[in-house]
Design an enzyme around this catalytic site. Structure first.
Site, PDB file in Angstrom:
ATOM      1  N   ARG A 162       0.806  -1.217   0.000  1.00 38.60           N
ATOM      2  CA  ARG A 162       0.000   0.000   0.000  1.00 38.60           C
ATOM      3  C   ARG A 162       0.843   1.273   0.000  1.00 38.60           C
ATOM      4  NH1 ARG A 162      -2.277  -3.672  -1.154  1.00 38.60           N
ATOM      5  NH2 ARG A 162      -4.242  -4.506  -0.401  1.00 38.60           N
ATOM      6  N   SER A 237     -10.987   0.005   2.816  1.00 36.96           N
ATOM      7  CA  SER A 237     -10.293  -0.303   4.073  1.00 36.96           C
ATOM      8  C   SER A 237      -9.692   0.977   4.649  1.00 36.96           C
ATOM      9  CB  SER A 237      -9.192  -1.330   3.839  1.00 36.96           C
ATOM     10  OG  SER A 237      -9.745  -2.551   3.383  1.00 36.96           O
ATOM     11  N   GLU A 363      -5.121   4.068   5.949  1.00 37.21           N
ATOM     12  CA  GLU A 363      -4.751   3.838   4.552  1.00 37.21           C
ATOM     13  C   GLU A 363      -5.048   5.038   3.663  1.00 37.21           C
ATOM     14  OE1 GLU A 363      -5.943   0.763   0.959  1.00 37.21           O
ATOM     15  OE2 GLU A 363      -5.653  -0.016   2.976  1.00 37.21           O
TER      16      GLU A 363
END
Length: 373
Positions: A162, A237, A363
């Site tokens: 990520r 998320s 995130e």
């Protein structure tokens, strides 16, 4: 002609205050002109793609917004594979649908992910055992420091879980993305997806079947945008899965067993020490409860959140925000504010840290705000 804009209208969370202007960049020359002029004048600018990974302050921002709207898909055969170049403003899932229908199955596990194509390498988008790093060849980048546009190979982007060299820096704007793709069935690496398809992990399945299975799984978790489903008013998320070194893992392991019992099993997966190069499979298979003697390990943020007492549907301030009723990692807007959402996120982060000695990291990109505490 630029016009004022409400950022809540441009983000999947449907949150965020005003910005003084919105313009669209339809070509790389537009990017150089609009973003470059803003940088030279010192006004600043917020570069926006699909708005699926942004949490914006209720007060809004005082800089104009430039939405990247560069379109186009170009396929150049190269032996058994093809180099596929996609404009940064193309809707990612529409790209996946088009290429999957054309037989390029490698992207099928990334179906249903909202946002623009240009954002996929910035955070190394991944799902169901596949990451963009596995197929990314290069990006074309407008460098805001030099005012020039040039290709950057994937190996220079330090693609990892990520993240990349582009994430959170604002120094470059992706104008197109080039992937090396091949036609054929999909290797199914993720256990949940394999069960849905009725195959063993590591087996293959037709690309169209993989896409439909992934879309079904994502819909069941509120991860496919649907205006009639409040569980999809999210950034997907909200927290990344924590990656721990051996010392941190030992602390968290003790905390888990102290809270849940000495015999508890929990999902944990070994993490490579170095990011894989483009085209290399970075997925790491591991059974829950088995870890290497040394090295970094990834834990499940959803598992930790649930065991810390934050289940599906857990409500934040006034019920105006809540954990999704379908997926523990998604924080949803139920008519609240960015401040409400961040208060809930901080409550979850602090609860997991108190229970399991690990701090979850957000995130999405936070614009004009930060998590309290």
């Amino acid at each position: 002609m630029s016009t004022p804009v409400r950022l809540a209208d441009l983000t999947t969370l449907r949150l965020g205050g005003p910005a003084p202007a919105l313009t669209e960049a339809h070509t790389p020359d537009d990017v150089r002109r609009i973003v470059g002029d803003a940088d030279r004048s010192g006004t600043g600018v917020l570069v926006l793609g699909g708005g699926s990974n942004l949490v914006v302050a209720d007060a809004g921002i005082d800089v104009p917004v430039v939405r990247i709207a560069i379109r186009g898909i170009r396929v150049v055969p190269t032996g058994d594979a093809a180099l596929v170049t996609v404009g940064a403003g193309e809707n990612w899932d529409e790209v996946v649908a088009t290429l999957t229908a054309d037989g390029f199955g490698e992207l099928a596990p990334l179906s249903g992910i909202p946002g623009s194509t240009g954002a996929t390498p910035v955070q190394n988008v991944g799902a169901y055992g596949t990451e963009i790093a596995e197929v990314l060849e290069s990006v074309t980048l407008f460098d805001r420091h030099t005012g020039t546009t040039y290709p950057v190979p994937a190996s220079d982007l330090r693609l990892r879980y990520r993240s990349s060299t582009l994430r959170g820096t604002g120094t470059g704007v992706v104008t197109d993305v080039t992937m090396r793709l091949s036609r054929g069935p999909v290797v199914v690496k993720y256990a949940e997806l394999a069960r849905t398809l009725g195959v063993a992990p590591g087996a293959t399945a037709p690309a169209a079947a993989v896409r439909e299975a992934v879309l079904g799984l994502r819909r069941s978790k509120g991860m496919v945008l649907d205006p009639d489903d409040p569980d999809t008013r999210s950034v997907g998320s909200f927290f990344t899965n924590p990656i721990l070194d051996p010392e941190a893992l030992a602390r968290t392991d003790r905390a888990i067993r102290d809270r849940l019992g000495a015999d508890v099993a929990y999902p944990r997966y070994p993490v490579p020490d170095e990011p894989a190069a483009a085209g290399q499979n970075r997925a790491v298979a591991a059974e829950p409860g088995r870890v290497p003697a040394a090295g970094r390990v990834k834990l499940s943020a959803a598992w930790l959140i649930e065991r810390a007492g934050f289940g599906k549907g857990f409500a934040g301030p006034g019920g105006r925000v809540a954990i999704s009723g379908k997926h523990t990692l998604a924080l949803t807007n139920r008519g609240g504010s960015t401040a409400d959402l961040l208060a809930l996120a901080a409550q979850i982060r602090d609860g997991v840290r108190a229970a399991f000695a690990v701090t979850l990291e957000p995130e999405p990109v936070l614009i004009g705000v930060s998590l309290p505490g």
